[in-house]
Design an enzyme around this catalytic site. Structure first.
Site, PDB file in Angstrom:
ATOM      1  N   ARG A 109     -19.680  -3.579  16.219  1.00 58.58           N
ATOM      2  CA  ARG A 109     -18.950  -4.798  15.893  1.00 58.58           C
ATOM      3  C   ARG A 109     -17.604  -4.817  16.618  1.00 58.58           C
ATOM      4  O   ARG A 109     -16.846  -3.860  16.546  1.00 58.58           O
ATOM      5  CB  ARG A 109     -18.725  -4.891  14.385  1.00 58.58           C
ATOM      6  CG  ARG A 109     -18.032  -6.183  13.956  1.00 58.58           C
ATOM      7  CD  ARG A 109     -17.979  -6.305  12.439  1.00 58.58           C
ATOM      8  NE  ARG A 109     -19.311  -6.153  11.890  1.00 58.58           N
ATOM      9  CZ  ARG A 109     -19.658  -5.136  11.103  1.00 58.58           C
ATOM     10  NH1 ARG A 109     -18.779  -4.236  10.765  1.00 58.58           N
ATOM     11  NH2 ARG A 109     -20.893  -5.047  10.646  1.00 58.58           N
ATOM     12  N   CYS A 129     -20.597   2.066   6.842  1.00 63.69           N
ATOM     13  CA  CYS A 129     -19.974   1.394   7.973  1.00 63.69           C
ATOM     14  C   CYS A 129     -18.686   2.135   8.274  1.00 63.69           C
ATOM     15  O   CYS A 129     -17.840   2.288   7.399  1.00 63.69           O
ATOM     16  CB  CYS A 129     -19.703  -0.061   7.606  1.00 63.69           C
ATOM     17  SG  CYS A 129     -18.721  -0.940   8.822  1.00 63.69           S
ATOM     18  N   CYS A 171       0.841  -1.200   0.000  1.00 62.73           N
ATOM     19  CA  CYS A 171       0.000   0.000   0.000  1.00 62.73           C
ATOM     20  C   CYS A 171       0.875   1.249   0.000  1.00 62.73           C
ATOM     21  O   CYS A 171       1.878   1.316   0.718  1.00 62.73           O
ATOM     22  CB  CYS A 171      -0.911   0.000   1.226  1.00 62.73           C
ATOM     23  SG  CYS A 171      -2.046   1.403   1.263  1.00 62.73           S
ATOM     24  N   CYS A 188     -17.078  -9.389   3.695  1.00 62.84           N
ATOM     25  CA  CYS A 188     -16.440  -8.080   3.578  1.00 62.84           C
ATOM     26  C   CYS A 188     -15.266  -8.194   2.612  1.00 62.84           C
ATOM     27  O   CYS A 188     -14.296  -8.903   2.891  1.00 62.84           O
ATOM     28  CB  CYS A 188     -15.946  -7.620   4.934  1.00 62.84           C
ATOM     29  SG  CYS A 188     -17.202  -7.770   6.222  1.00 62.84           S
ATOM     30  N   CYS A 247      -0.237   4.877   6.917  1.00 66.18           N
ATOM     31  CA  CYS A 247      -0.971   4.707   8.172  1.00 66.18           C
ATOM     32  C   CYS A 247      -0.105   3.950   9.183  1.00 66.18           C
ATOM     33  O   CYS A 247       0.302   2.812   8.940  1.00 66.18           O
ATOM     34  CB  CYS A 247      -2.270   3.958   7.924  1.00 66.18           C
ATOM     35  SG  CYS A 247      -3.300   4.695   6.629  1.00 66.18           S
ATOM     36  N   CYS A 294     -20.151  -6.292   1.596  1.00 60.66           N
ATOM     37  CA  CYS A 294     -19.621  -4.961   1.879  1.00 60.66           C
ATOM     38  C   CYS A 294     -18.270  -4.829   1.190  1.00 60.66           C
ATOM     39  O   CYS A 294     -17.476  -5.771   1.188  1.00 60.66           O
ATOM     40  CB  CYS A 294     -19.451  -4.763   3.374  1.00 60.66           C
ATOM     41  SG  CYS A 294     -18.691  -3.189   3.812  1.00 60.66           S
ATOM     42  N   CYS A 353      -0.685   0.160  10.323  1.00 61.59           N
ATOM     43  CA  CYS A 353      -0.992  -0.870   9.334  1.00 61.59           C
ATOM     44  C   CYS A 353       0.240  -1.649   8.889  1.00 61.59           C
ATOM     45  O   CYS A 353       1.254  -1.072   8.489  1.00 61.59           O
ATOM     46  CB  CYS A 353      -1.662  -0.219   8.119  1.00 61.59           C
ATOM     47  SG  CYS A 353      -2.199  -1.408   6.878  1.00 61.59           S
TER      48      CYS A 353
END
Length: 414
Positions: free
Chosen positions: A272, A202, A65, A109, A69, A142, A72
């Site tokens: 969740r 979400c 990626c 998901c 972040c 999702c 991560c």
């Protein structure tokens, strides 16, 4: 306790607590913890009964990626030992999804690392959604692909997606300390794009990154204002090879207080328990079911979760039941408010512990070497824990993050 009676009354009326009340929940003592759980549990049962919704992650694209972040393991410059691969083919993703559905999951998901999807990526995911729904007509799907450009949410909805996940993660005031390659406003914009396209929104948070109580309350109040149908609560797993590798700030008691605060602020929303529950809540996971009405089944994105069989046994032993495919997740007033998450048998949102442009990968850990007798094949040996330190301190001695598939020939989410 007057505070808890007030919060229960407000929760049953869907009235927002004050900031002071939310902060007071986080400041309660360990002696008061069971009272806090019992109070928030009344609100949870009022809106969701004793149902637990199961969700299953399929990691479509892992690692590499370009975003930075800090939490991560898939971030730019990450040295974490994780699986890295490009896009799964639709039939591969459908096969992976089937494993979760066979275990009782109601929602799949679809997650991909990266800043956000190209139009070609949206085409790929659209084909995957169609492949999954051809095999499982009633499944909720999702997508979590990062920051959306204009028109992409509409295309995903047309392809059959029910929901879109994009987490705020932390408060606006501290967001720049966690990520520099995109902004908090970018994340809010993507959640709003999902809403506008008719997708169930979400959006959630990550706890344990060194934030203050005020930061936690800020982000949860911001989430209530955005009004997503589901709020995933992730607990940071400090992956070796990431900037937050030393941030062990959570105890089971702290996690329960955070979940209770989220329930009081978002009383009628699907809350969740997402990444990190196995590591940080450990043997107190069943108590968390009195606060949240949704969990993930199986593995996360780059780390292992608790074995599905153990999850199902935990739910049953705690006196809860798995939500069926034909059951409506949300309370009636939300379900009929315009296509909300779980408003019908094939709608819903799929939160997860992290993906796309940083939702949260590092939070998504599951189990650890000492995860318990039989939590995985080779997942730990009974009776090997060291002498317990104070319960008020994070138990780093209990945690050895198991990276999903690393060093093995396992397929994604095997």
């Amino acid at each position: 306790m007057d505070l808890l009676n007030t919060l229960v009354d407000k929760g049953l009326r869907r009235e927002q607590p004050t900031r002071e009340e939310a902060l007071a929940v986080l400041a309660t003592s360990d002696d008061e913890l069971l009272d806090v759980v019992a109070a928030a549990g009344k609100v949870r049962r009022h809106w969701f009964g004793r149902r637990v919704k199961l969700n299953y992650l399929v990691n479509l694209k892992s690692g590499l990626c370009p975003e930075d972040c800090s939490y991560c393991s898939q971030r730019l410059g990450s040295k974490a030992d994780i699986l890295k691969y490009t896009w799964l083919k639709p039939d591969e993703a459908s096969k992976a999804a089937a494993a979760g559905l066979a275990g009782g999951a109601k929602r799949v998901c679809l997650v991909a690392s990266g800043r956000g999807p190209t139009d070609r990526d949206v085409d790929r995911v659209s084909e995957t959604i169609k492949a999954i729904k051809e095999q499982n007509e009633d499944v909720e799907v999702c997508a979590c692909l990062g920051l959306l450009s204009d028109g992409q949410a509409e295309r995903l909805r047309e392809a059959g997606a029910d929901a879109y996940n994009h987490n705020l993660n932390t408060s606006e005031s501290t967001y720049g300390d966690i990520t520099t390659t995109h902004t908090y406003a970018d994340r809010v914009d993507t959640v709003q794009k999902a809403h506008a396209a008719g997708l169930s929104a979400c959006s959630g948070l990550i706890a344990g990154m060194g934030e203050s109580d005020e930061d936690l309350v800020d982000v949860v109040f911001s989430l209530r204002e955005l009004d997503p149908d589901s709020v995933p609560v992730n607990f940071l797993i400090p992956f070796e090879g990431t900037p937050l590798a030393k941030e062990w700030n959570l105890t089971p008691q702290r996690c329960l207080r955070i979940l209770a605060m989220v329930r009081f602020v978002c009383p009628d929303v699907e809350v969740r328990i997402a990444g990190g529950r196995e590591v940080h809540l450990r043997s107190m996971q069943p108590l968390a079911l009195h606060l949240a009405n949704s969990i993930f089944l199986g593995d996360y994105l780059t780390s292992e979760g608790q074995a599905g069989k153990a999850d199902l046994e935990m739910i049953a032993d705690a006196g809860f039941e798995v939500e069926g495919a034909g059951e409506v997740t949300l309370p009636e007033h939300r379900a009929h408010a315009g296509g909300g998450c779980g408003s019908h048998a094939d709608a819903g949102c799929g939160a997860h512990e992290g993906a796309g442009c940083g939702s949260h990968e590092g939070a998504g850990c599951g189990s650890h070497e000492g995860a318990g007798c039989g939590s995985h094949e080779g997942g730990g040996i009974c009776g090997t824990a060291a002498a317990a330190p104070s319960a008020a301190e994070p138990r780093t001695d209990l945690v050895a993050v198991r990276r999903r598939g690393a060093g093995t020939d396992l397929a994604p989410n095997a």
